[in-house]
Scaffold this motif. Structure first.
Motif, mmCIF file in Angstrom:
data_model
loop_
_atom_site.group_PDB
_atom_site.id
_atom_site.type_symbol
_atom_site.label_atom_id
_atom_site.label_comp_id
_atom_site.label_asym_id
_atom_site.label_seq_id
_atom_site.Cartn_x
_atom_site.Cartn_y
_atom_site.Cartn_z
ATOM 1 N N TYR A 185 -23.628 -14.022 -7.622
ATOM 2 C CA TYR A 185 -24.712 -13.618 -6.743
ATOM 3 C C TYR A 185 -24.934 -14.807 -5.817
ATOM 4 C CZ TYR A 185 -25.951 -9.948 -10.111
ATOM 5 O OH TYR A 185 -25.929 -8.859 -10.951
ATOM 6 N N VAL A 186 -25.024 -14.532 -4.536
ATOM 7 C CA VAL A 186 -25.259 -15.598 -3.566
ATOM 8 C C VAL A 186 -26.512 -15.243 -2.775
ATOM 9 C CG1 VAL A 186 -24.297 -16.930 -1.660
ATOM 10 C CG2 VAL A 186 -22.759 -15.950 -3.387
ATOM 11 N N ARG A 187 -27.488 -16.116 -2.821
ATOM 12 C CA ARG A 187 -28.738 -15.922 -2.069
ATOM 13 C C ARG A 187 -28.670 -16.814 -0.846
ATOM 14 N NH1 ARG A 187 -34.056 -17.987 -1.460
ATOM 15 N NH2 ARG A 187 -35.649 -16.350 -1.511
ATOM 16 N N MET A 188 -28.764 -16.185 0.324
ATOM 17 C CA MET A 188 -28.720 -16.933 1.577
ATOM 18 C C MET A 188 -30.029 -16.729 2.312
ATOM 19 S SD MET A 188 -24.912 -16.240 2.963
ATOM 20 C CE MET A 188 -23.525 -16.166 1.826
ATOM 21 N N VAL A 204 -21.661 -17.423 9.813
ATOM 22 C CA VAL A 204 -22.676 -17.344 8.756
ATOM 23 C C VAL A 204 -23.379 -18.694 8.618
ATOM 24 C CG1 VAL A 204 -23.039 -17.093 6.262
ATOM 25 C CG2 VAL A 204 -21.535 -15.502 7.471
ATOM 26 N N LEU A 205 -22.608 -19.760 8.544
ATOM 27 C CA LEU A 205 -23.185 -21.087 8.337
ATOM 28 C C LEU A 205 -24.162 -21.465 9.440
ATOM 29 C CD1 LEU A 205 -20.031 -22.999 7.049
ATOM 30 C CD2 LEU A 205 -21.912 -22.032 5.704
ATOM 31 N N GLY A 252 -30.443 -23.350 5.077
ATOM 32 C CA GLY A 252 -30.055 -24.344 4.083
ATOM 33 C C GLY A 252 -28.830 -23.838 3.346
ATOM 34 N N PRO A 253 -28.360 -24.591 2.377
ATOM 35 C CA PRO A 253 -27.173 -24.161 1.648
ATOM 36 C C PRO A 253 -27.433 -22.902 0.821
ATOM 37 C CG PRO A 253 -28.064 -26.175 0.685
ATOM 38 C CD PRO A 253 -28.873 -25.868 1.912
ATOM 39 N N PRO A 254 -26.419 -22.049 0.659
ATOM 40 C CA PRO A 254 -26.570 -20.858 -0.184
ATOM 41 C C PRO A 254 -26.843 -21.253 -1.634
ATOM 42 C CG PRO A 254 -24.545 -20.756 1.098
ATOM 43 C CD PRO A 254 -25.095 -22.140 1.257
ATOM 44 N N GLU A 255 -27.579 -20.407 -2.324
ATOM 45 C CA GLU A 255 -27.822 -20.595 -3.753
ATOM 46 C C GLU A 255 -26.850 -19.690 -4.503
ATOM 47 O OE1 GLU A 255 -32.023 -20.061 -4.728
ATOM 48 O OE2 GLU A 255 -32.445 -20.450 -2.613
#
Length: 107
Positions: A11-14, A84-85, A90-93
């Motif tokens: 799972y990636v939270r952005m 995307v970046l 901030g950095p993805p979780e």
């Protein structure tokens, strides 16, 4: 419990920059389109958060760590990761998972 198939999930939270959540979601949908048919990509789903306008979640399942690394390193071609970046606050979780099976996943 480990998955004997070697699958990896995530799972990636952005979190997008303020007001950029919709743009982030659209960009990630382009990334997902670019991953259709990519070797080892079993699931790459883009989700929005109903109560956080600038948060987008990605649900990933890969055949193995190598397939995930290959996709994220860009070896599969330009699919919009740089775009995307630029939208992130901030950095993805990341939350790493071990997929065991279920509806939508072959065993």
């Amino acid at each position: 419990m480990s998955d004997p198939s070697g699958r990896v999930g995530r799972y990636v939270r952005m979190t997008a920059r303020p007001g950029q959540g919709a743009a982030l979601a659209e960009t990630l949908l382009r990334v997902a389109d670019g991953l259709r048919g990519a070797p080892g990509c079993e699931l790459y789903v883009i989700n929005t958060s109903p109560d956080e306008d600038d948060v987008v979640w990605v649900t990933e399942v890969w055949a193995d760590e190598e397939a995930s690394d290959r996709a994220l390193s860009g070896e599969l071609g330009e699919v919009g990761i740089g775009d995307v970046l630029e939208l992130l606050a901030g950095p993805p979780e990341l939350v790493d998972l071990t997929p065991l099976g279920g509806a939508g996943l072959s065993r």
